[in-house]
Design an enzyme around this catalytic site. Structure first.
Site, PDB file in Angstrom:
ATOM      1  N   HIS A   1      15.109   1.403   2.023  1.00 21.08           N
ATOM      2  CA  HIS A   1      14.593   2.131   0.845  1.00 21.08           C
ATOM      3  C   HIS A   1      15.427   3.159   0.659  1.00 21.08           C
ATOM      4  CE1 HIS A   1      11.977  -1.881   0.361  1.00 21.08           C
ATOM      5  NE2 HIS A   1      11.320  -1.130   1.512  1.00 21.08           N
TER       6      HIS A   1
ATOM      7  N   ASP B   1      13.745  -1.765  -8.791  1.00 19.76           N
ATOM      8  CA  ASP B   1      14.391  -1.145  -7.402  1.00 19.76           C
ATOM      9  C   ASP B   1      14.734  -3.218  -7.104  1.00 19.76           C
ATOM     10  OD1 ASP B   1      14.816  -1.971  -5.276  1.00 19.76           O
ATOM     11  OD2 ASP B   1      13.309  -0.458  -4.317  1.00 19.76           O
TER      12      ASP B   1
ATOM     13  N   ASP C   1       8.827   3.480  -9.097  1.00 20.25           N
ATOM     14  CA  ASP C   1       9.348   4.885  -9.713  1.00 20.25           C
ATOM     15  C   ASP C   1       9.787   4.976 -11.295  1.00 20.25           C
ATOM     16  OD1 ASP C   1       9.692   5.183  -6.954  1.00 20.25           O
ATOM     17  OD2 ASP C   1      10.850   3.253  -6.463  1.00 20.25           O
TER      18      ASP C   1
ATOM     19  N   TYR D   1      -0.082  -4.768  -2.984  1.00 27.76           N
ATOM     20  CA  TYR D   1       0.769  -3.668  -2.514  1.00 27.76           C
ATOM     21  C   TYR D   1       2.437  -4.489  -2.854  1.00 27.76           C
ATOM     22  CZ  TYR D   1       4.831  -0.693  -1.001  1.00 27.76           C
ATOM     23  OH  TYR D   1       5.996   0.158  -1.112  1.00 27.76           O
TER      24      TYR D   1
ATOM     25  N   LYS E   1       6.331   0.957  -4.960  1.00 27.55           N
ATOM     26  CA  LYS E   1       6.055   1.827  -5.530  1.00 27.55           C
ATOM     27  C   LYS E   1       6.479   1.704  -7.032  1.00 27.55           C
ATOM     28  CE  LYS E   1       3.134   4.974  -4.738  1.00 27.55           C
ATOM     29  NZ  LYS E   1       1.463   4.985  -6.039  1.00 27.55           N
TER      30      LYS E   1
HETATM   31  C1  F6R Z   1       8.273   4.054  -0.793  1.00 28.84           C
HETATM   32  C2  F6R Z   1       9.560   3.317   0.102  1.00 28.84           C
HETATM   33  C3  F6R Z   1       9.423   2.905   0.991  1.00 28.84           C
HETATM   34  C4  F6R Z   1       9.343   1.857   2.994  1.00 28.84           C
HETATM   35  C5  F6R Z   1       9.002   1.895   3.653  1.00 28.84           C
HETATM   36  C6  F6R Z   1       7.974   0.854   3.991  1.00 28.84           C
HETATM   37  O1  F6R Z   1       8.395   3.825  -1.976  1.00 28.84           O
HETATM   38  O2  F6R Z   1       9.886   2.285  -0.637  1.00 28.84           O
HETATM   39  O3  F6R Z   1       9.012   4.942   2.068  1.00 28.84           O
HETATM   40  O4  F6R Z   1       7.366   2.022   2.011  1.00 28.84           O
HETATM   41  O5  F6R Z   1      10.073   2.209   3.896  1.00 28.84           O
HETATM   42  O6  F6R Z   1       8.457   0.059   3.589  1.00 28.84           O
HETATM   43  P1  F6R Z   1       8.984  -1.794   4.432  1.00 28.84           P
HETATM   44  O7  F6R Z   1       7.298  -2.018   3.873  1.00 28.84           O
HETATM   45  O8  F6R Z   1      10.150  -2.825   3.413  1.00 28.84           O
HETATM   46  O9  F6R Z   1       9.310  -2.038   5.573  1.00 28.84           O
HETATM   47 MG    MG Z   2      12.950  -0.611  -1.966  1.00 32.20          MG
HETATM   48 MG    MG Z   3      12.674   3.514  -5.293  1.00 34.46          MG
END
Ligand code: F6R
Ligand code: MG
Ligand code: MG
Length: 379
Positions: free
Chosen positions: A17, A10, A232, A227, A230
């Site tokens: 996302h 990613d 993927d 963290y 993920k």
């Molecule tokens: C899970 C994912 C999303 C983000 C969520 C919060 O793999 O990518 O669910 O974790 O949108 O994202 P941030 O912390 O970047 O605002």
């Molecule tokens: Mg992402």
């Molecule tokens: Mg992803």
């Protein structure tokens, strides 16, 4: 021998996302085309599921080849630069190191590679997941290669009848073991039924010794110690002949089984098989998606892809996934929708625990026990 290398990361999402930007995918394809021109690759195809870019490459340099890994790394770096210009979300999210040091493993991107002796006809399926995690393919691989209710070939197909061996990785202790199906099925399930810890890395045909499947088991949070997104996953599966048929390989996904991931990498949710046109998870950042690209290899050339889940016969699985999503969402911040404490990718627990540390008082029974002292003294 031909090596199939799928390396993914990613490097920036659009919107948020949920998906990728077409210019990023075009950049990925240009880099692979250039590597084909230079003779590094036999063939290359850049694709995506959600916010992850997957580089599907064939070559003759074997697994863990530095030049191939560097090609993927450099492509992700160039993609990140473009993602920054486009102000995509989370640009460079999965790139955990500043410089490439010979191998992509441990650097953030996920990889699945297999060196094969290409058969006269070589159908393969490349799976691309988003909003799920390493280990998310355990149940499916078990069904494909060990469950006769899914794969009748195990019973009535001679070259499959001796069963398959499973290489399992303990992603926390960094060790591996190989177990044989069908004799060691119950031992196998003890481990792979806990996919957050034990992930199937490779499957082999026991009669021929041939590699049948390979999946990515990279855990970003375990690499970075915090963290970072993920993991993927991706997976390559060979089909037909001494392997399960295409339909037996796809069949496990007719059930939207539950995987870890979804919102903030901290929830259980149904894995929804989708065609590329639906590979942009939006509802509660999900539910988790899976795309299956089918290719016929021809001397390493990737004929395809065919978008295998773009098929109405998976409509029920998609509907099932939506129904399960509705049901799980009703649990809000409660388990089993929310993951157990040590599996969540995001947590405020240490912060809140420290803040409230002084307000916890011992339960009465615990105080009585403490006053009584250890049991041996009471006696
Ligand atoms: C899970 C994912 C999303 C983000 C969520 C919060 O793999 O990518 O669910 O974790 O949108 O994202 P941030 O912390 O970047 O605002
Ligand atoms: Mg992402
Ligand atoms: Mg992803």
């Amino acid at each position: 021998m031909v090596t199939i290398s799928v390396i993914k990361a990613d490097i920036g999402g659009m919107v948020g996302h949920s998906s990728s930007h077409p210019d990023i995918l075009a950049l990925g394809q240009r880099e692979l085309d250039a590597a084909k021109q230079s003779g590094l690759l036999i063939d290359g195809h850049a694709s995506h599921c959600g916010d992850d870019m997957f580089l599907i490459m064939t070559h003759e340099r074997g697994e863990d080849n530095e030049q191939i890994h560097k090609l993927a790394w450099d492509t992700f770096i160039k993609g990140t630069d473009l993602a920054k210009k486009l102000k995509l979300y989370g640009a460079g999210q999965d790139l955990l190191t500043d410089a490439f040091s010979g191998n992509i493993r441990g650097a953030g991107p996920g990889s699945a590679e297999m060196e094969i002796d290409e058969r006269p006809s070589e159908p393969i399926i490349v799976f691309m997941g988003d909003k799920t995690s390493a280990g998310g393919f355990n149940l499916a691989l078990y069904k494909m290669f060990a469950d006769p209710f899914n794969t009748p070939g195990l019973v009535i197909g001679e070259p499959l009848h001796d069963g398959f061996s499973f290489e399992i990785q303990d992603v926390k202790e960094h060790q591996k073991i190989t177990l044989n199906a069908p004799e060691e099925l119950y031992d196998l399930l003890v481990f792979i039924g806990a996919p957050s810890r034990y992930a199937i890395k490779r499957v082999r045909n026991r009669l021929t010794g041939e590699i049948a499947a390979c999946s990515s088991t990279d855990k970003l949070s375990l690499i970075a110690g915090r963290y970072v997104g993920k993991d993927d996953p991706t997976m390559v599966v060979r089909c037909q002949g001494s392997f399960p048929a295409v339909g037996e390989v796809l069949e496990p996904f007719a059930t939207a089984y539950t995987v870890e991931g979804w919102m903030r990498g901290s929830h259980n949710g149904p894995l929804m098989p989708v065609g590329l046109k639906d590979a942009h998870p939006a509802r509660f950042d999900g539910p988790p998606r899976l795309v299956a690209l089918g290719f016929q290899l021809a001397d390493g050339k990737l004929n395809g892809p065919n978008d295998m889940f773009d098929d109405p016969s998976f409509n029920n699985a998609r509907q099932e996934a939506s129904n399960i999503a509705d049901y799980l969402r009703k649990h809000g911040p409660f388990e089993p929708h929310r993951l157990p404490l040590d599996e969540m990718e995001y947590t405020t627990m240490p912060l809140i625990r420290d803040k409230l540390a002084g307000r916890w008082t011992a339960l009465e029974e615990a105080r009585e026990h403490a006053m009584a002292g250890p049991i041996s003294e009471v006696e």
